[in-house]
Design an enzyme around this catalytic site. Structure first.
Site, PDB file in Angstrom:
ATOM      1  N   ARG A   1      -9.796   0.755  14.808  1.00 22.15           N
ATOM      2  CA  ARG A   1      -9.667   1.692  13.720  1.00 22.15           C
ATOM      3  C   ARG A   1     -10.457   1.068  12.678  1.00 22.15           C
ATOM      4  O   ARG A   1     -11.403   1.769  12.061  1.00 22.15           O
ATOM      5  CB  ARG A   1      -8.153   1.835  13.467  1.00 22.15           C
ATOM      6  CG  ARG A   1      -7.624   2.509  12.180  1.00 22.15           C
ATOM      7  CD  ARG A   1      -5.945   2.417  11.980  1.00 22.15           C
ATOM      8  NE  ARG A   1      -5.949   0.882  11.469  1.00 22.15           N
ATOM      9  CZ  ARG A   1      -4.763   0.665  11.110  1.00 22.15           C
ATOM     10  NH1 ARG A   1      -3.647   1.525  11.104  1.00 22.15           N
ATOM     11  NH2 ARG A   1      -4.571  -0.364  10.411  1.00 22.15           N
TER      12      ARG A   1
ATOM     13  N   TYR B   1      16.000  30.572   7.617  1.00 16.75           N
ATOM     14  CA  TYR B   1      14.791  31.459   7.971  1.00 16.75           C
ATOM     15  C   TYR B   1      14.968  31.548   9.548  1.00 16.75           C
ATOM     16  O   TYR B   1      15.032  30.544  10.211  1.00 16.75           O
ATOM     17  CB  TYR B   1      13.566  30.635   7.749  1.00 16.75           C
ATOM     18  CG  TYR B   1      13.253  30.894   6.132  1.00 16.75           C
ATOM     19  CD1 TYR B   1      12.902  31.941   5.638  1.00 16.75           C
ATOM     20  CD2 TYR B   1      13.469  29.787   5.185  1.00 16.75           C
ATOM     21  CE1 TYR B   1      12.693  32.005   4.131  1.00 16.75           C
ATOM     22  CE2 TYR B   1      12.999  30.052   4.037  1.00 16.75           C
ATOM     23  CZ  TYR B   1      12.783  31.029   3.418  1.00 16.75           C
ATOM     24  OH  TYR B   1      12.629  31.042   2.202  1.00 16.75           O
TER      25      TYR B   1
ATOM     26  N   LYS C   1       0.775  -1.280  -0.153  1.00 13.16           N
ATOM     27  CA  LYS C   1       0.039  -0.015  -0.139  1.00 13.16           C
ATOM     28  C   LYS C   1       0.973   1.309  -0.077  1.00 13.16           C
ATOM     29  O   LYS C   1       2.080   1.143   0.059  1.00 13.16           O
ATOM     30  CB  LYS C   1      -0.850  -0.093   1.081  1.00 13.16           C
ATOM     31  CG  LYS C   1      -0.316   0.109   2.702  1.00 13.16           C
ATOM     32  CD  LYS C   1      -1.367  -0.202   3.557  1.00 13.16           C
ATOM     33  CE  LYS C   1      -0.725  -0.575   4.881  1.00 13.16           C
ATOM     34  NZ  LYS C   1      -0.384   0.661   5.747  1.00 13.16           N
TER      35      LYS C   1
ATOM     36  N   MET D   1      12.133  24.670   2.006  1.00 10.48           N
ATOM     37  CA  MET D   1      11.219  23.832   1.096  1.00 10.48           C
ATOM     38  C   MET D   1      12.192  23.038   0.292  1.00 10.48           C
ATOM     39  O   MET D   1      11.701  22.043  -0.167  1.00 10.48           O
ATOM     40  CB  MET D   1      10.347  24.695   0.442  1.00 10.48           C
ATOM     41  CG  MET D   1       9.419  24.084  -0.547  1.00 10.48           C
ATOM     42  SD  MET D   1       8.457  25.166  -1.582  1.00 10.48           S
ATOM     43  CE  MET D   1       7.353  26.016  -0.099  1.00 10.48           C
TER      44      MET D   1
END
Lengths: 377, 377
Positions: B145, B272, B40, B320
């Site tokens: 779940r 940053y 998956k 990023m």
């Protein structure tokens, strides 16, 4: 954006209108400076292939990307627009790709400048067309990341021929703290940039385009705008001003259908590690998205979702493909198998999910999963 | 995996041999039980299109996926193998897709059972071929779940016809705490599952396949194996036993080239927000990957990379597309523009990066970026 029935298991709605409006808001705010669009990282995860043509329709004709592959893709999408590659030319091959495809490399250090010079020379000797072959220089004024640093600037000041005959058409720098309006670094970087500008303009005969402001920088005032602004995040709805209400329009809405509902009783645990213990009889719903879809595991125990205006806590650990919600307080008619849950929506923005995930909206956007059905509004 | 010269900006090496060896190790450990493969989330981010055919070559013929789209893709890749869809059939359309494509839905609650019955009925009435139309039942024994919960099991016990004539070929459950060997939940779930097995086997004439163990479950002992084990993470190199040395082979190696090196001095800040302050004169290198590539922002200030055997701290905030490294202590001959950095490698595993990012190896794998050049070894 309307809540849409008939969605698949998980659906990401992306609002073209909001993207256009946001760019236009930033453009209006930037005027008389021109406004580019930063579309690196696949347009912050939303899809450069859609967003570049979209922004062209509202007048944007300048695009910034990170990698040479992204630049080639942008050039494939538009013949006319200016395409800038922020990583610059790291090899002669990359410089040649720029020359052949009218891509403007942003030169970040003396090594890249040397490569660009070499590529121009090879092209000139082969009498190839190089009229369009422009480059920008990026000076580092406080990021210590990419860009020509102080010691290399000194070399250039001592020997300005280093930057002669390179078809330089613009100069940029990047702000480190622009989301905090009063951060002293903003003004320091601005001062540094203005000094650079005074000196550089004496070294070039041709007009240079100057660029400093990212999304947040646009809101620091006109003196930060120069010739061209470079917003990214705020085009996609991210708040450019941390301490103010967001004036950008929401761009994404993420919805999922409830896959299963279980009735639970006191002391039952939920999810991996049994980290969440049910406190009273209630109902747990499961929806089909998880950290493999960019819904960060770090949001375990803190994130929320909404059904209409009902705020619902995400409980237990976030799994790879599934998250579990405590829907005890939501009427059953609104919270059964198939009911639609807003994972990101009008009540819970990208910025809010980011906060509850211990990160910033940018990272939520760039991580949005590939399994979501994407619908462009 | 050899360190390979000539890589692009960032390159992800995926080792087919290790994947095959890992599955075979798990298979040997599971015997005489059969061993499936959970593929998956695009085979945990590594690429189902490569990994499904690869595992078939070493004898794996059973694959588990999450969504119906993933199931169809798996069926497209192999006509012969068994394909199980863990989300089950959530609509009649999904049930019909399963029937048409010989995909086995894992039925998670009474609603899905009802849909499956309806689909079989429609098919029978149309006299379509349904011999191959099997389904599994998933009982929730402690995850809260997905899976048939206690109260629905009671309904089935009171009225066993609910599960008659559905072509049920197997029963599964899922362990919540299998990575912690002595967790009491493991034994509780096992006991619950065994009780279920005693009762269920009296209700069915046909042989049922029983399945409980995921990767870590395989290492809890033979009594957890039943008929078929379902490893996922450990096929891809993740340690199945938290408190033991990893016996799985590393599957991925992530390398990046240095884009730029800056000399820095005391009190200069990096990145940053200026969160990292340089303490002494040194050198900062920048490489071209960041949170848009699944290198989590949460790893800011804690992650490491390596050049050969030199351990290098990642400093400043992760951006990023870029991260910054303090290479002061690395000889310049090994740390110049173009030098190759191991972001994940022999000195720094997926599990180690996960730990420094505040998460688990699974999330590192499923988030591995789309911009990396992928090379299969």
């Amino acid at each position: 954006m309307p809540q849409t029935e008939g969605i698949q298991n998980t659906t990401l709605f992306i609002d073209s209108g909001s993207i256009k409006d946001n760019w236009q808001t930033l453009n209006l705010k930037s005027m008389p400076a021109a406004t580019a669009a930063v579309v690196k990282s696949d347009a912050y995860g939303l899809g450069a292939n859609k967003i570049i043509p979209l922004l062209i329709t509202v007048g944007c004709n300048t695009f910034f990307v990170a990698t040479i592959e992204e630049a080639l893709n942008a050039r494939y999408l538009t013949k006319q627009a200016e395409v800038y590659v922020l990583f610059g030319n790291n090899t002669l091959e990359e410089a040649e790709v720029c020359l052949e495809n009218n891509i403007t490399p942003v030169l970040n250090h003396l090594g890249q400048i040397e490569i660009w010079r070499k590529a121009l020379k090879i092209n000139n000797e082969a009498r190839l067309e190089t009229k369009k072959s422009k480059a920008w220089l990026h000076f580092d004024t406080g990021m210590t990341r990419l860009g020509i640093p102080k010691q290399e600037l000194e070399k250039i000041r001592n020997n300005p021929t280093i930057v002669n005959n390179l078809n330089i058409s613009g100069i940029m720098s990047h702000l480190a703290c622009s989301d905090i309006v009063n951060h002293s670094t903003n003004y320091e970087q601005l001062t540094h940039f203005n000094h650079l500008r005074l000196w550089m303009n004496t070294q070039f005969d041709t007009y240079l385009n100057w660029s400093l402001a990212n999304s947040s920088g646009i809101f620091l005032g006109k003196e930060y705008h120069f010739d061209i602004t470079r917003p990214g995040a705020s085009i996609y709805g991210i708040n450019p001003q941390l301490d103010q209400k967001n004036i950008m329009k929401d761009v994404v809405r993420l919805q999922a259908k409830i896959l299963q509902v279980q009735r639970v009783d006191t002391n039952q645990t939920v999810g991996y590690g049994g980290t969440y213990t049910v406190k009273k009889p209630g109902r747990i719903a499961t929806i089909g998205l998880g950290y493999a879809d960019g819904y960060f595991r770090a949001a375990s125990g803190s994130a929320q979702v909404y059904i209409r205006d009902f705020r619902i806590p995400v409980v237990g650990r976030i799994s790879m493909d599934l998250i579990t919600l405590d829907i005890t307080d939501v009427p059953e008619k609104d919270s059964h198998v198939g009911s639609i849950v807003d994972v990101i929506g009008p009540n819970y923005s990208v910025d809010k999910l980011a906060q509850d995930s211990g990160t910033i909206g940018y990272e939520i956007l760039t991580s949005l999963g590939k399994r979501y059905k994407r619908i462009w509004l």
